[in-house]
Write a protein that holds these residues in place. Structure first.
Motif, short mmCIF file in Angstrom:
data_model
loop_
_atom_site.label_atom_id
_atom_site.label_comp_id
_atom_site.label_asym_id
_atom_site.label_seq_id
_atom_site.Cartn_x
_atom_site.Cartn_y
_atom_site.Cartn_z
N TYR A 122 0.83 -1.21 0.00
CA TYR A 122 0.00 0.00 0.00
C TYR A 122 0.86 1.26 0.00
CZ TYR A 122 -3.80 -3.08 1.54
OH TYR A 122 -4.74 -4.08 1.64
N ALA A 123 0.66 2.13 -0.97
CA ALA A 123 1.27 3.46 -0.94
C ALA A 123 0.63 4.21 0.23
CB ALA A 123 1.01 4.17 -2.26
N PRO A 124 1.22 5.32 0.68
CA PRO A 124 0.69 6.01 1.87
C PRO A 124 -0.81 6.34 1.82
CG PRO A 124 2.87 6.83 1.39
CD PRO A 124 2.50 5.90 0.25
N LYS A 125 -1.29 6.85 0.72
CA LYS A 125 -2.72 7.21 0.63
C LYS A 125 -3.59 5.96 0.74
CE LYS A 125 -5.77 10.17 -2.07
NZ LYS A 125 -5.85 11.03 -3.27
N ALA A 126 -3.20 4.92 0.03
CA ALA A 126 -3.95 3.66 0.09
C ALA A 126 -3.85 3.03 1.48
CB ALA A 126 -3.43 2.69 -0.97
#
Length: 177
Positions: free
Chosen positions: A157-161
């Motif tokens: 997961y990228a930070p936003k996700a």
């Protein structure tokens, strides 16, 4: 809602994810490392170089204990904050603990790319970065895991996700936004 404490090793995305999460939840975002540096008008690296690790860890605990938790903020903690028993107890008793993690090789690569790393973050050992990361994870991972109500692999997961995933796990009834 209780405060949300983000724990994990260096470069797992605590600050980036925390900012998104705070924004989505309309909460204040705090980073214990930045609060500490602001309070003492120095970087962590400078503090450790001047006074040593025990002094820094004491100031880290003091910073954690003095945070304003009134409006249930989202708080990114320093990677080693979990080393002190009193800090672990505080985190458990005062909020929801979310553990962000990645493999040692991914973290080593992220640390190498992190421009703040050399100036603000002191070496933890005299080992190479990859060996240091591996050694620290062996010590810290069980502590992180024991505290976590939610665990998020930041390789997936990228930070936003990751922030969306945390929200979904905090309130499974709401569905993923």
């Amino acid at each position: 809602m209780d405060p949300i404490f983000l724990i994990g090793y260096r470069c797992t995305g605590k600050t980036s994810t925390g900012k998104y999460l705070a924004d989505f939840l309309n909460k204040t975002f705090l980073d214990t490392d930045l609060v500490l540096e602001s309070t003492y008008d120095t970087t962590i690296a400078q503090m450790v170089a001047r006074y040593g690790w025990p002094y820094f860890r004491a100031k880290e605990t003091e910073t954690l204990m003095n945070l304003d938790l009134e409006n249930a903020p989202v708080i990114a903690t320093g990677g080693g904050i979990i080393l002190a028993e009193e800090n672990r107890q505080f985190l458990k008793e005062n909020g929801v603990v979310v553990y962000l993690y990645a493999t040692a090789s991914v973290l080593t690569a992220r640390i190498r790319k992190d421009e703040n790393n050399t100036e603000r973050r002191p070496d933890l050992t005299r080992d190479s970065l990859s060996l240091e990361t591996q050694k620290m994870l062996e010590i810290r991972t069980p502590l992180y895991q024991a505290l976590a109500a939610i665990s998020i692999n930041t390789e997936e997961y990228a930070p936003k996700a990751a922030a969306f995933q945390i929200m979904a796990e905090l309130d499974p009834q709401s569905g993923n936004p």
